[in-house]
Design a protein around this motif. Structure first.
Motif, mmCIF file in Angstrom:
data_model
loop_
_atom_site.group_PDB
_atom_site.id
_atom_site.type_symbol
_atom_site.label_atom_id
_atom_site.label_comp_id
_atom_site.label_asym_id
_atom_site.label_seq_id
_atom_site.Cartn_x
_atom_site.Cartn_y
_atom_site.Cartn_z
ATOM 1 N N UNK A 43 93.307 7.149 39.199
ATOM 2 C CA UNK A 43 91.964 6.360 39.049
ATOM 3 C C UNK A 43 92.309 5.168 39.947
ATOM 4 N N UNK A 44 91.019 4.374 39.986
ATOM 5 C CA UNK A 44 91.077 3.057 40.740
ATOM 6 C C UNK A 44 90.463 3.389 42.275
ATOM 7 N N UNK A 45 90.849 2.124 42.993
ATOM 8 C CA UNK A 45 90.480 2.035 44.310
ATOM 9 C C UNK A 45 91.436 3.126 45.265
ATOM 10 N N UNK A 46 90.693 3.939 45.998
ATOM 11 C CA UNK A 46 91.644 5.059 46.676
ATOM 12 C C UNK A 46 92.304 4.315 48.030
ATOM 13 N N UNK A 47 92.059 3.134 48.338
ATOM 14 C CA UNK A 47 92.738 2.457 49.516
ATOM 15 C C UNK A 47 93.885 1.777 48.919
ATOM 16 N N UNK A 48 93.939 1.521 47.834
ATOM 17 C CA UNK A 48 95.037 0.692 47.086
ATOM 18 C C UNK A 48 96.401 1.380 46.748
ATOM 19 N N UNK A 49 97.529 1.126 47.264
ATOM 20 C CA UNK A 49 98.868 1.935 47.169
ATOM 21 C C UNK A 49 98.904 2.251 45.719
#
Length: 196
Positions: A151-157
């Motif tokens: 879950x979370x930002x798809x662009x964050x590692x």
């Protein structure tokens, strides 16, 4: 002679306490896990009553970091609506209860485990312990699935631990409603019926 009497008193007290503990544990096991629409039904470890202990109390235990609590509540509600018996710390918490015992029991009584990998998941020491317990159970018994949920930002590692990284995750990052529903249905099927 006084020592023998003292020992008999101690043994009797311990036996009484053990009997009380078993009775209270059985009573609590049979109680509902909580109010609200997302609360799954609770079944005992041997729901069918045949004495073989083949039925888990929960289909899945969900571990997550505190920052993902709201997401988990909504997600657990969707799984429960599909008939999945879900357990997670917030749902099981009772005033005066001992957190470690509650979590251990729920993990032990769940057929499968799921960990929500969101931002800051490893900042929570409880999650590390839950991950270790769920992963150990999955490795020791292949019938007990461990499902990584992203879950979370798809662009964050997002770095997964090595044992979780070898599994196919359910990736909820940046998905639309139809994909979210499809993933919920897939997870529901896996934890209710197994991987087949």
């Amino acid at each position: 002679m006084e020592l023998a009497g003292l020992l008999l008193t101690i043994v009797g007290t311990v036996a009484t306490l053990a009997g009380t503990y078993v009775a209270v544990r059985e009573y609590l096991r049979r109680r509902s896990v909580g109010p609200g629409p997302a609360a799954p039904p609770v079944a005992g470890p041997d729901e069918d009553g045949d004495g073989d202990g083949d039925e888990a109390a929960y289909d899945v235990f969900v571990a997550y970091g505190s920052g993902d609590a709201a997401w988990v509540r909504a997600f657990a509600g969707r799984l429960a609506a599909r008939g999945v018996r879900v357990a997670y710390d917030e749902l099981l918490a009772r005033p005066g209860g001992v957190r470690v015992h509650t979590l251990e029991r729920a993990i032990r009584e769940a057929a499968h485990g799921l960990l929500v990998f969101g931002p800051g998941v490893w900042d929570d020491g409880w999650v590390r312990r839950e991950y270790a317990a769920l992963m150990r159970r999955s490795i020791e018994n292949e019938a007990q699935r461990f499902v990584p949920v992203l879950v979370g930002d798809p662009d964050a590692p997002l770095e997964l631990p090595e044992f979780a990284e070898v599994l196919y995750p359910a990736d909820f990052r940046g998905v639309d409603e139809a994909t979210y529903e499809r993933l919920c249905e897939q997870i529901s099927r896996v934890v209710r019926e197994g991987p087949g």
